[in-house]
Design an enzyme around this catalytic site. Structure first.
Site, mmCIF file in Angstrom:
data_model
loop_
_atom_site.group_PDB
_atom_site.id
_atom_site.type_symbol
_atom_site.label_atom_id
_atom_site.label_comp_id
_atom_site.label_asym_id
_atom_site.label_seq_id
_atom_site.Cartn_x
_atom_site.Cartn_y
_atom_site.Cartn_z
ATOM 1 N N ARG A 32 -0.939 -1.917 -6.831
ATOM 2 C CA ARG A 32 -1.092 -3.027 -5.874
ATOM 3 C C ARG A 32 -2.101 -4.038 -6.413
ATOM 4 O O ARG A 32 -1.899 -5.243 -6.315
ATOM 5 C CB ARG A 32 -1.521 -2.478 -4.521
ATOM 6 C CG ARG A 32 -1.823 -3.533 -3.451
ATOM 7 C CD ARG A 32 -2.038 -2.830 -2.119
ATOM 8 N NE ARG A 32 -2.938 -3.556 -1.238
ATOM 9 C CZ ARG A 32 -2.563 -4.478 -0.361
ATOM 10 N NH1 ARG A 32 -1.289 -4.812 -0.265
ATOM 11 N NH2 ARG A 32 -3.461 -5.067 0.425
ATOM 12 N N LYS B 59 -2.163 -2.775 7.920
ATOM 13 C CA LYS B 59 -3.347 -2.336 8.649
ATOM 14 C C LYS B 59 -3.494 -3.110 9.954
ATOM 15 O O LYS B 59 -3.253 -4.311 10.008
ATOM 16 C CB LYS B 59 -4.599 -2.527 7.792
ATOM 17 C CG LYS B 59 -4.704 -1.551 6.621
ATOM 18 C CD LYS B 59 -6.017 -1.720 5.897
ATOM 19 C CE LYS B 59 -6.185 -0.686 4.791
ATOM 20 N NZ LYS B 59 -7.467 -0.828 4.081
ATOM 21 N N HIS C 62 -2.652 3.039 -6.194
ATOM 22 C CA HIS C 62 -3.200 1.822 -5.580
ATOM 23 C C HIS C 62 -3.518 0.761 -6.625
ATOM 24 O O HIS C 62 -3.524 -0.431 -6.328
ATOM 25 C CB HIS C 62 -4.461 2.146 -4.773
ATOM 26 C CG HIS C 62 -4.864 1.056 -3.837
ATOM 27 N ND1 HIS C 62 -4.134 0.732 -2.702
ATOM 28 C CD2 HIS C 62 -5.902 0.177 -3.867
ATOM 29 C CE1 HIS C 62 -4.712 -0.273 -2.072
ATOM 30 N NE2 HIS C 62 -5.784 -0.631 -2.761
ATOM 31 N N ARG D 164 0.862 -1.166 0.000
ATOM 32 C CA ARG D 164 0.000 0.000 0.000
ATOM 33 C C ARG D 164 0.911 1.233 0.000
ATOM 34 O O ARG D 164 2.034 1.176 0.469
ATOM 35 C CB ARG D 164 -0.897 0.020 1.235
ATOM 36 C CG ARG D 164 -1.821 -1.200 1.367
ATOM 37 C CD ARG D 164 -2.594 -1.136 2.672
ATOM 38 N NE ARG D 164 -3.524 -2.249 2.801
ATOM 39 C CZ ARG D 164 -3.243 -3.398 3.416
ATOM 40 N NH1 ARG D 164 -2.025 -3.577 3.964
ATOM 41 N NH2 ARG D 164 -4.135 -4.358 3.498
ATOM 42 N N TYR E 123 -10.022 -11.019 -6.559
ATOM 43 C CA TYR E 123 -9.143 -11.032 -7.727
ATOM 44 C C TYR E 123 -9.431 -12.205 -8.652
ATOM 45 O O TYR E 123 -9.021 -12.192 -9.811
ATOM 46 C CB TYR E 123 -7.677 -11.045 -7.277
ATOM 47 C CG TYR E 123 -7.281 -9.768 -6.587
ATOM 48 C CD1 TYR E 123 -7.087 -8.593 -7.305
ATOM 49 C CD2 TYR E 123 -7.122 -9.718 -5.211
ATOM 50 C CE1 TYR E 123 -6.743 -7.406 -6.677
ATOM 51 C CE2 TYR E 123 -6.776 -8.535 -4.567
ATOM 52 C CZ TYR E 123 -6.597 -7.387 -5.305
ATOM 53 O OH TYR E 123 -6.269 -6.215 -4.680
ATOM 54 N N HIS F 42 -3.985 -9.243 3.750
ATOM 55 C CA HIS F 42 -5.426 -9.229 3.976
ATOM 56 C C HIS F 42 -5.782 -10.016 5.236
ATOM 57 O O HIS F 42 -5.247 -11.098 5.466
ATOM 58 C CB HIS F 42 -6.170 -9.852 2.785
ATOM 59 C CG HIS F 42 -6.225 -8.964 1.592
ATOM 60 N ND1 HIS F 42 -6.480 -9.431 0.319
ATOM 61 C CD2 HIS F 42 -6.060 -7.618 1.460
ATOM 62 C CE1 HIS F 42 -6.473 -8.430 -0.525
ATOM 63 N NE2 HIS F 42 -6.224 -7.318 0.142
#
Length: 298
Positions: free
Chosen positions: A245, A174, A242, A151, A277, A268
């Site tokens: 990514r 995150k 982004h 990110r 995806y 994730h």
């Protein structure tokens, strides 16, 4: 207690207790500030008494101000977290927030760019920069996003202590979740090229990527540089930093990477976030990515 006191406590909880990103903290504080103003509630006890009808009315006013479904869903999520925290601070045993369903948001498919476009953008950003070291810097950031799936906040959070880069690096994403990301040679070379040209001292915990005046590089500067390159190359508006990514994930999946491995590479929390995806058109994948990451061959 004042509204400022409430917000200060909430900010400390978000940054220190929950380790949210600066962007999330700003958004959550803004949502909480609007709720405090509309409800005239500046202490935990009064906040804890806000129920579903009151929250629904507040959100209806926000919708009347023109926010869309995505923004409304995000704000409601932020307010639920805030009110759950308020209930816990008020000493209520059941700290669950008011039960209120947000608007349905259709999740769009990732819109990757081709491998050639990803590299062309990075190269053009470098060529168009006002100074050589700035061009090398922006190219390194973009290649970290495309070549390592970072990110933009993760790339810009790197410090001089991460140097010299090896074949892999530990990234804090995150929620403070850490993951190990491999770095292919072209990515390492781009970062090394930048560090050789950077006019600012790179040592210890100082930011790796520096702005023109020596401070930490802001995401907006990278986004602006890519927007200019995107216009020259005739790429769609979806070709943002982004999107690189997204391209990393889409291209690796098309080359045979399994979902679990991709989940780990992307950081994730759930496999569901990675599975999106798989919905990208297989023909597009075959056309844009026929081998494993082609830039490793550079």
């Amino acid at each position: 207690m004042s509204a400022a006191d409430v917000l200060e406590t909430w900010q400390a909880e978000l940054t220190q207790g929950r380790r949210r990103s600066p962007h999330t903290v700003r958004a959550y504080l803004a949502a909480a500030s609007r709720l405090l103003a509309s409800q005239n509630a500046a202490d935990w006890a009064r906040l804890a008494r806000i129920d579903a009808p009151a929250l629904r009315l507040h959100m209806a006013r926000r919708r009347a101000e023109g926010i869309g479904n995505v923004s409304a869903a995000r704000e409601l999520s932020a307010l639920k977290a805030f009110l759950a925290f308020a209930r816990s601070k008020a000493g209520i045993a059941d700290a669950a927030p008011p039960r209120l369903r947000g608007p349905r948001v259709k999740k769009g498919l990732p819109r990757p760019v081709t491998p050639d476009d990803a590299v062309n953008v990075a190269d053009l950003v470098q060529a168009n920069a006002a100074e050589d070291w700035i061009g090398a810097r922006d190219r390194a950031v973009l290649l970290l996003m495309y070549g390592a799936g970072m990110r933009i906040a993760e790339a810009l959070s790197l410090t001089a202590a991460d140097l010299p880069l090896g074949e892999r690096i530990t990234i804090t994403g995150k929620g403070g979740k850490q993951r190990v990301v491999p770095l292919i040679p072209v990515v390492r070379a781009a970062v090394e090229d930048y560090t050789r040209q950077c006019p600012w001292p790179l040592a210890g915990q100082t930011p790796l990527f520096r702005g023109a005046k020596g401070g930490q590089l802001s995401p907006g500067m990278v986004q602006k540089a890519m927007a200019q390159a995107r216009a020259v190359l005739g790429l769609p508006a979806s070709a943002t930093p982004h999107a690189l990514r997204h391209s990393f994930a889409t291209h690796l999946l098309g080359a045979g990477a399994d979902l679990r491995s991709l989940q780990e590479l992307l950081g994730h929390a759930s496999l569901g976030s990675t599975q999106i995806y798989t919905k990208v058109d297989a023909a597009t994948l075959l056309d844009t990515y026929r081998n494993a990451h082609p830039r490793e061959q550079d």
